[in-house]
Scaffold this motif. Sequence first.
Motif, PDB file in Angstrom:
ATOM      1  N   ALA A  34      -1.839  -3.625  -0.287  1.00 12.54           N
ATOM      2  CA  ALA A  34      -1.198  -2.457  -0.377  1.00 12.54           C
ATOM      3  C   ALA A  34      -0.580  -2.475  -2.108  1.00 12.54           C
ATOM      4  O   ALA A  34       0.154  -3.308  -2.331  1.00 12.54           O
ATOM      5  CB  ALA A  34       0.046  -2.658   0.548  1.00 12.54           C
ATOM      6  N   ASP A  35      -1.186  -1.382  -2.661  1.00 11.38           N
ATOM      7  CA  ASP A  35      -0.969  -1.485  -4.203  1.00 11.38           C
ATOM      8  C   ASP A  35      -0.704  -0.015  -4.585  1.00 11.38           C
ATOM      9  O   ASP A  35      -0.428   0.242  -5.827  1.00 11.38           O
ATOM     10  CB  ASP A  35      -2.295  -1.879  -4.912  1.00 11.38           C
ATOM     11  CG  ASP A  35      -3.462  -1.099  -4.739  1.00 11.38           C
ATOM     12  OD1 ASP A  35      -3.402  -0.107  -3.856  1.00 11.38           O
ATOM     13  OD2 ASP A  35      -4.673  -1.534  -5.055  1.00 11.38           O
ATOM     14  N   ARG A  42       2.326   9.780  -7.419  1.00 13.58           N
ATOM     15  CA  ARG A  42       2.044   8.637  -6.806  1.00 13.58           C
ATOM     16  C   ARG A  42       1.834   7.463  -7.752  1.00 13.58           C
ATOM     17  O   ARG A  42       1.719   7.815  -9.070  1.00 13.58           O
ATOM     18  CB  ARG A  42       0.764   8.845  -6.051  1.00 13.58           C
ATOM     19  CG  ARG A  42       0.830   9.595  -4.831  1.00 13.58           C
ATOM     20  CD  ARG A  42      -0.566   9.693  -4.067  1.00 13.58           C
ATOM     21  NE  ARG A  42      -0.341  10.407  -2.784  1.00 13.58           N
ATOM     22  CZ  ARG A  42      -1.406  10.918  -2.216  1.00 13.58           C
ATOM     23  NH1 ARG A  42      -2.509  11.067  -2.545  1.00 13.58           N
ATOM     24  NH2 ARG A  42      -0.739  11.475  -1.025  1.00 13.58           N
ATOM     25  N   ILE A  43       2.016   6.384  -7.639  1.00 12.70           N
ATOM     26  CA  ILE A  43       2.013   5.233  -8.386  1.00 12.70           C
ATOM     27  C   ILE A  43       0.937   3.887  -7.893  1.00 12.70           C
ATOM     28  O   ILE A  43       0.857   3.574  -6.629  1.00 12.70           O
ATOM     29  CB  ILE A  43       3.243   4.252  -8.577  1.00 12.70           C
ATOM     30  CG1 ILE A  43       4.185   5.301  -9.020  1.00 12.70           C
ATOM     31  CG2 ILE A  43       3.260   3.304  -9.586  1.00 12.70           C
ATOM     32  CD1 ILE A  43       5.781   4.888  -9.199  1.00 12.70           C
ATOM     33  N   TRP A  44      -0.089   3.681  -8.663  1.00 13.56           N
ATOM     34  CA  TRP A  44      -1.079   2.726  -8.426  1.00 13.56           C
ATOM     35  C   TRP A  44      -0.921   1.439  -9.296  1.00 13.56           C
ATOM     36  O   TRP A  44      -0.664   1.615 -10.565  1.00 13.56           O
ATOM     37  CB  TRP A  44      -2.546   3.216  -8.677  1.00 13.56           C
ATOM     38  CG  TRP A  44      -3.534   2.211  -8.015  1.00 13.56           C
ATOM     39  CD1 TRP A  44      -3.553   1.214  -7.300  1.00 13.56           C
ATOM     40  CD2 TRP A  44      -4.800   2.054  -8.869  1.00 13.56           C
ATOM     41  NE1 TRP A  44      -4.576   0.335  -7.356  1.00 13.56           N
ATOM     42  CE2 TRP A  44      -5.346   0.747  -8.358  1.00 13.56           C
ATOM     43  CE3 TRP A  44      -5.410   2.878 -10.028  1.00 13.56           C
ATOM     44  CZ2 TRP A  44      -6.628   0.642  -8.728  1.00 13.56           C
ATOM     45  CZ3 TRP A  44      -6.621   2.581 -10.349  1.00 13.56           C
ATOM     46  CH2 TRP A  44      -7.250   1.426  -9.832  1.00 13.56           C
ATOM     47  N   ARG A  49       7.741   4.646  -0.711  1.00 15.27           N
ATOM     48  CA  ARG A  49       7.364   3.956   0.291  1.00 15.27           C
ATOM     49  C   ARG A  49       5.646   3.806  -0.025  1.00 15.27           C
ATOM     50  O   ARG A  49       4.992   4.536  -0.905  1.00 15.27           O
ATOM     51  CB  ARG A  49       7.278   4.826   1.523  1.00 15.27           C
ATOM     52  CG  ARG A  49       6.554   5.964   1.573  1.00 15.27           C
ATOM     53  CD  ARG A  49       6.531   6.748   2.791  1.00 15.27           C
ATOM     54  NE  ARG A  49       5.710   8.134   2.848  1.00 15.27           N
ATOM     55  CZ  ARG A  49       6.160   9.231   3.288  1.00 15.27           C
ATOM     56  NH1 ARG A  49       7.223   9.283   4.341  1.00 15.27           N
ATOM     57  NH2 ARG A  49       5.313  10.010   3.323  1.00 15.27           N
ATOM     58  N   PRO A  50       5.348   2.388   0.534  1.00 20.44           N
ATOM     59  CA  PRO A  50       3.739   2.164   0.239  1.00 20.44           C
ATOM     60  C   PRO A  50       3.136   3.529   0.864  1.00 20.44           C
ATOM     61  O   PRO A  50       3.601   3.927   1.960  1.00 20.44           O
ATOM     62  CB  PRO A  50       3.967   0.883   1.124  1.00 20.44           C
ATOM     63  CG  PRO A  50       5.298   0.274   1.122  1.00 20.44           C
ATOM     64  CD  PRO A  50       5.837   1.471   0.995  1.00 20.44           C
ATOM     65  N   GLN A  51       2.187   3.837   0.056  1.00 21.61           N
ATOM     66  CA  GLN A  51       1.214   4.517   0.450  1.00 21.61           C
ATOM     67  C   GLN A  51       0.273   4.383   1.464  1.00 21.61           C
ATOM     68  O   GLN A  51      -0.492   3.031   1.711  1.00 21.61           O
ATOM     69  CB  GLN A  51       0.159   5.120  -0.571  1.00 21.61           C
ATOM     70  CG  GLN A  51      -0.653   6.237  -0.395  1.00 21.61           C
ATOM     71  CD  GLN A  51      -1.553   6.977  -1.623  1.00 21.61           C
ATOM     72  OE1 GLN A  51      -1.081   6.613  -2.637  1.00 21.61           O
ATOM     73  NE2 GLN A  51      -2.583   7.449  -1.345  1.00 21.61           N
ATOM     74  N   PRO A  52       0.054   4.889   2.798  1.00 26.88           N
ATOM     75  CA  PRO A  52      -0.688   4.365   3.768  1.00 26.88           C
ATOM     76  C   PRO A  52      -2.284   4.476   3.437  1.00 26.88           C
ATOM     77  O   PRO A  52      -2.835   5.117   2.535  1.00 26.88           O
ATOM     78  CB  PRO A  52      -0.582   5.383   4.903  1.00 26.88           C
ATOM     79  CG  PRO A  52       0.535   6.251   4.692  1.00 26.88           C
ATOM     80  CD  PRO A  52       0.756   6.264   3.118  1.00 26.88           C
ATOM     81  N   LEU A  77       5.074  -5.977  -7.277  1.00 24.95           N
ATOM     82  CA  LEU A  77       5.718  -4.605  -7.942  1.00 24.95           C
ATOM     83  C   LEU A  77       5.868  -3.576  -6.945  1.00 24.95           C
ATOM     84  O   LEU A  77       6.808  -2.576  -6.913  1.00 24.95           O
ATOM     85  CB  LEU A  77       4.734  -4.373  -8.902  1.00 24.95           C
ATOM     86  CG  LEU A  77       4.938  -5.058 -10.371  1.00 24.95           C
ATOM     87  CD1 LEU A  77       4.289  -4.554 -11.541  1.00 24.95           C
ATOM     88  CD2 LEU A  77       6.418  -5.668 -10.463  1.00 24.95           C
ATOM     89  N   VAL A  78       4.951  -3.342  -5.896  1.00 27.72           N
ATOM     90  CA  VAL A  78       5.055  -2.363  -4.992  1.00 27.72           C
ATOM     91  C   VAL A  78       6.388  -2.521  -4.215  1.00 27.72           C
ATOM     92  O   VAL A  78       7.163  -1.905  -3.975  1.00 27.72           O
ATOM     93  CB  VAL A  78       3.935  -2.372  -3.901  1.00 27.72           C
ATOM     94  CG1 VAL A  78       4.313  -1.875  -2.448  1.00 27.72           C
ATOM     95  CG2 VAL A  78       2.561  -1.883  -4.348  1.00 27.72           C
TER      96      VAL A  78
END
Length: 147
Positions: free
Chosen positions: A57-58, A69-71, A26-29, A15-16
Motif C-alpha cells: 500500500a503506497d 493523490r499521492i504515490w 486515506r490509503p487508496q484502495p 510514509l503512507v
Amino acid sequence: MEWQLVIDCREPSRLVAFWAEALRYRPQPAPDGHATWRDWYLSVGIPADELGEGDCADRLEDPTGAGPRIWFQPVPESKSIKNRLHIDLKVGGGRGVPLARRRAAVDAEVARLTGLGARVLGSMDDPDNGYYSAQLADPEGNEFCVV
C-alpha cells in the motif's frame, strides 16, 4: 487533466501511515479485481523480489476528492539534499486571522505532527510582517511547512 504528487522514499508504508494522518487522507484502495496493491503490481509484471514484504500500500487519496493523490515511490537511496519542492500545511487561517490565533493553530498542528513522527527543523516568527510558520521533516526527512 489529473495529476498526482510523487514522493521518492525508502519505506512507502511508513510514509503512507504518517501522511495519511498528517493530511487526513486515506490509503487508496487497490485497483478493481485486486485484493492488495501487491496483487496488482504482480499482475502487471513487477517481480516479487522488487516488492518487499506486505501489501505494498503506497498511495493516498483525499477522501473528499478535492486534493491530489499521492504515490510514495520506492527508491534505493535515502534522501540526501534539501527538497526542491515541499508541502505547506495551511492551518492558521491566513492573514485575516489575528497572528496570535494563527500562531496557536500552527503550534497545535506542530505538536500533533511531531506526535506522529515529524521533527521540527525551525520556525519563522516575524510579527512585524504578521508571519509565523514552522518547518518540519517527515519520518524520512522530507521537509514541509506548517503555516
